[in-house]
Design a protein around this motif. Structure first.
Motif, PDB file in Angstrom:
ATOM      1  N   TRP A 172      23.704 -75.770  -6.299  1.00  0.00           N
ATOM      2  CA  TRP A 172      25.069 -75.282  -6.163  1.00  0.00           C
ATOM      3  C   TRP A 172      25.159 -74.174  -5.107  1.00  0.00           C
ATOM      4  N   LEU A 173      24.162 -73.299  -5.100  1.00  0.00           N
ATOM      5  CA  LEU A 173      24.146 -72.216  -4.098  1.00  0.00           C
ATOM      6  C   LEU A 173      24.083 -72.807  -2.695  1.00  0.00           C
ATOM      7  N   GLY A 174      23.218 -73.823  -2.513  1.00  0.00           N
ATOM      8  CA  GLY A 174      23.075 -74.486  -1.214  1.00  0.00           C
ATOM      9  C   GLY A 174      24.394 -75.110  -0.777  1.00  0.00           C
ATOM     10  N   VAL A 175      25.044 -75.816  -1.721  1.00  0.00           N
ATOM     11  CA  VAL A 175      26.315 -76.484  -1.413  1.00  0.00           C
ATOM     12  C   VAL A 175      27.371 -75.451  -1.019  1.00  0.00           C
ATOM     13  N   SER A 176      27.465 -74.377  -1.828  1.00  0.00           N
ATOM     14  CA  SER A 176      28.519 -73.397  -1.553  1.00  0.00           C
ATOM     15  C   SER A 176      28.222 -72.605  -0.273  1.00  0.00           C
ATOM     16  N   TYR A 177      26.935 -72.395   0.019  1.00  0.00           N
ATOM     17  CA  TYR A 177      26.564 -71.714   1.265  1.00  0.00           C
ATOM     18  C   TYR A 177      27.002 -72.570   2.448  1.00  0.00           C
ATOM     19  N   TYR A 178      26.800 -73.894   2.328  1.00  0.00           N
ATOM     20  CA  TYR A 178      27.184 -74.818   3.400  1.00  0.00           C
ATOM     21  C   TYR A 178      28.698 -74.777   3.604  1.00  0.00           C
ATOM     22  N   PHE A 179      29.461 -74.804   2.489  1.00  0.00           N
ATOM     23  CA  PHE A 179      30.924 -74.816   2.608  1.00  0.00           C
ATOM     24  C   PHE A 179      31.440 -73.520   3.238  1.00  0.00           C
ATOM     25  N   THR A 180      30.834 -72.398   2.859  1.00  0.00           N
ATOM     26  CA  THR A 180      31.262 -71.113   3.408  1.00  0.00           C
ATOM     27  C   THR A 180      30.933 -71.060   4.896  1.00  0.00           C
ATOM     28  N   GLY A 182      33.034 -73.750   6.866  1.00  0.00           N
ATOM     29  CA  GLY A 182      34.464 -73.432   6.928  1.00  0.00           C
ATOM     30  C   GLY A 182      34.699 -72.152   7.713  1.00  0.00           C
ATOM     31  N   ASP A 183      35.742 -71.412   7.320  1.00  0.00           N
ATOM     32  CA  ASP A 183      36.038 -70.181   8.054  1.00  0.00           C
ATOM     33  C   ASP A 183      35.437 -68.956   7.362  1.00  0.00           C
ATOM     34  N   GLY A 184      34.479 -69.203   6.490  1.00  0.00           N
ATOM     35  CA  GLY A 184      33.833 -68.087   5.798  1.00  0.00           C
ATOM     36  C   GLY A 184      34.596 -67.676   4.553  1.00  0.00           C
ATOM     37  N   GLN A 185      35.791 -68.208   4.379  1.00  0.00           N
ATOM     38  CA  GLN A 185      36.596 -67.901   3.198  1.00  0.00           C
ATOM     39  C   GLN A 185      36.684 -69.163   2.359  1.00  0.00           C
ATOM     40  N   TRP A 186      36.047 -69.144   1.203  1.00  0.00           N
ATOM     41  CA  TRP A 186      36.061 -70.318   0.351  1.00  0.00           C
ATOM     42  C   TRP A 186      36.576 -69.924  -1.011  1.00  0.00           C
ATOM     43  N   ALA A 187      37.558 -70.679  -1.508  1.00  0.00           N
ATOM     44  CA  ALA A 187      38.206 -70.299  -2.772  1.00  0.00           C
ATOM     45  C   ALA A 187      37.327 -70.584  -3.983  1.00  0.00           C
ATOM     46  N   GLY A 188      36.199 -71.279  -3.779  1.00  0.00           N
ATOM     47  CA  GLY A 188      35.327 -71.598  -4.912  1.00  0.00           C
ATOM     48  C   GLY A 188      35.759 -72.894  -5.564  1.00  0.00           C
ATOM     49  N   GLY A 193      30.088 -66.279  -4.988  1.00  0.00           N
ATOM     50  CA  GLY A 193      30.247 -65.364  -3.840  1.00  0.00           C
ATOM     51  C   GLY A 193      29.375 -64.139  -4.012  1.00  0.00           C
ATOM     52  N   SER A 194      29.280 -63.674  -5.255  1.00  0.00           N
ATOM     53  CA  SER A 194      28.471 -62.491  -5.546  1.00  0.00           C
ATOM     54  C   SER A 194      26.998 -62.745  -5.226  1.00  0.00           C
ATOM     55  N   VAL A 195      26.484 -63.909  -5.671  1.00  0.00           N
ATOM     56  CA  VAL A 195      25.068 -64.234  -5.419  1.00  0.00           C
ATOM     57  C   VAL A 195      24.843 -64.421  -3.912  1.00  0.00           C
ATOM     58  N   LEU A 196      25.804 -65.064  -3.235  1.00  0.00           N
ATOM     59  CA  LEU A 196      25.666 -65.258  -1.781  1.00  0.00           C
ATOM     60  C   LEU A 196      25.665 -63.909  -1.056  1.00  0.00           C
ATOM     61  N   SER A 197      26.516 -62.971  -1.484  1.00  0.00           N
ATOM     62  CA  SER A 197      26.528 -61.626  -0.890  1.00  0.00           C
ATOM     63  C   SER A 197      25.200 -60.940  -1.117  1.00  0.00           C
ATOM     64  N   LEU A 198      24.653 -61.141  -2.306  1.00  0.00           N
ATOM     65  CA  LEU A 198      23.369 -60.521  -2.657  1.00  0.00           C
ATOM     66  C   LEU A 198      22.256 -61.055  -1.746  1.00  0.00           C
ATOM     67  N   ILE A 199      22.298 -62.377  -1.493  1.00  0.00           N
ATOM     68  CA  ILE A 199      21.305 -62.971  -0.584  1.00  0.00           C
ATOM     69  C   ILE A 199      21.464 -62.372   0.811  1.00  0.00           C
ATOM     70  N   GLY A 200      22.736 -62.116   1.195  1.00  0.00           N
ATOM     71  CA  GLY A 200      23.002 -61.490   2.495  1.00  0.00           C
ATOM     72  C   GLY A 200      22.650 -60.011   2.522  1.00  0.00           C
ATOM     73  N   GLY A 201      22.285 -59.444   1.375  1.00  0.00           N
ATOM     74  CA  GLY A 201      21.858 -58.044   1.309  1.00  0.00           C
ATOM     75  C   GLY A 201      22.982 -57.067   1.024  1.00  0.00           C
ATOM     76  N   ASP A 202      24.196 -57.562   0.783  1.00  0.00           N
ATOM     77  CA  ASP A 202      25.330 -56.667   0.551  1.00  0.00           C
ATOM     78  C   ASP A 202      25.571 -56.500  -0.956  1.00  0.00           C
ATOM     79  N   VAL A 203      24.923 -55.503  -1.546  1.00  0.00           N
ATOM     80  CA  VAL A 203      25.014 -55.311  -3.005  1.00  0.00           C
ATOM     81  C   VAL A 203      26.428 -54.882  -3.407  1.00  0.00           C
ATOM     82  N   GLY A 204      27.071 -54.064  -2.581  1.00  0.00           N
ATOM     83  CA  GLY A 204      28.433 -53.595  -2.871  1.00  0.00           C
ATOM     84  C   GLY A 204      29.399 -54.759  -2.989  1.00  0.00           C
ATOM     85  N   ALA A 205      29.341 -55.678  -2.008  1.00  0.00           N
ATOM     86  CA  ALA A 205      30.222 -56.852  -2.017  1.00  0.00           C
ATOM     87  C   ALA A 205      29.897 -57.741  -3.210  1.00  0.00           C
ATOM     88  N   ALA A 206      28.615 -57.811  -3.549  1.00  0.00           N
ATOM     89  CA  ALA A 206      28.192 -58.630  -4.696  1.00  0.00           C
ATOM     90  C   ALA A 206      28.796 -58.071  -5.977  1.00  0.00           C
TER      91      ALA A 206
END
Lengths: 111, 137
Positions: free
Chosen positions: B20-28, B31-37, B56-69
């Motif tokens: 699911w993470l892989g799929v949602s990462y691909y869609f984000t 797309g335009d980086g904004q995905w409604a889930g 989105g929280s887990v994806l932000s965490l992978i990107g290193g942004d704990v605040g956004a997560a």
């Protein structure tokens, strides 16, 4: 235990167990000690039909799993939007069986 | 739940999570980086569920942004921890033929079912849900 007491128990609670398990439950209760009667009578079994209604209405939040004591699965369902709705729908078909299984486990603890 | 059944269920759930993470990462990313889930509850009713924003929280965490997560959904941090730790724990158990995770799971279920822990946990979920209404409605 006395036969009439066991039959009364089966009449009241039979619907809360798998139908193929009822004869075995009856046998086991007949062999059980008379002193356990008050305890067994006071056990709170979950109604499978009620669980199905809960599952259809708020199963999305894992409430059905929490109610039957599957806290781990309930948390899993809650955290994943009900398994993206797929798990929610699967549970509509599984929850009655799962409830009956939990009821049997509860009864087995005391017999 | 038996040890075997628990380990298979948790393993499959974690595997589904990674897919699911892989799929949602691909869609984000596609797309335009904004995905409604993909929350069906939100798509059907227009209202967010308590877990909306977790992916989105887990994806932000992978990107290193704990605040956004944390802002997306604090439950995402719990999910990320579960997805990281539990497969390793199960693998360790299977390799050493032990049942430490099974015992932990049974014990945790009993503790969480007790009113002392269940009520604060429910309140926390409800508070998080109300916050989700402010963020995603």
């Amino acid at each position: 235990m006395e036969e009439n007491k066991v039959d009364m128990f089966i009449m009241v609670n039979g619907k809360n167990f798998e139908s193929h398990m009822v004869p075995q439950i009856r046998e086991k209760l007949l062999k059980a000690d008379e002193s356990k009667w008050s305890l067994i009578q006071s056990l709170d079994f979950k109604n499978p039909t009620m669980l199905l209604i809960i599952s259809i209405l708020i199963g999305y939040l894992g409430v059905d799993r929490f109610v039957i004591g599957d806290v781990g699965l309930g948390i899993g369902k809650l955290l994943t939007c009900g398994g993206l709705g797929i798990w929610t729908i699967i549970d509509w078909f599984l929850i009655m069986g799962a409830t009956k299984e939990k009821n049997l486990q509860k009864l087995q603890q005391y017999t | 739940m038996s040890r075997k059944r628990l380990y298979i269920t948790v393993f499959l759930a974690c595997l589904a999570g990674y897919i699911w993470l892989g799929v949602s990462y691909y869609f984000t990313w596609a797309g335009d980086g904004q995905w409604a889930g993909a929350c069906p509850f939100r798509h059907l009713t227009g209202m967010p569920c308590p877990s909306c924003g977790s992916t989105g929280s887990v994806l932000s965490l992978i990107g290193g942004d704990v605040g956004a997560a944390l802002y997306s959904n604090p439950a995402g941090l719990l999910l990320a921890a579960i997805m990281l730790i539990i497969p390793l724990w199960i693998a360790g158990d299977l390799l050493s033929s032990k049942s430490t995770f099974h015992r932990f799971y049974i014990d945790a279920e009993k503790r969480l079912a007790a009113r002392r822990l269940a009520i604060p946990a429910i309140l926390l979920v409800v508070a998080n849900w109300i916050w989700n209404f402010y963020k995603y409605l």
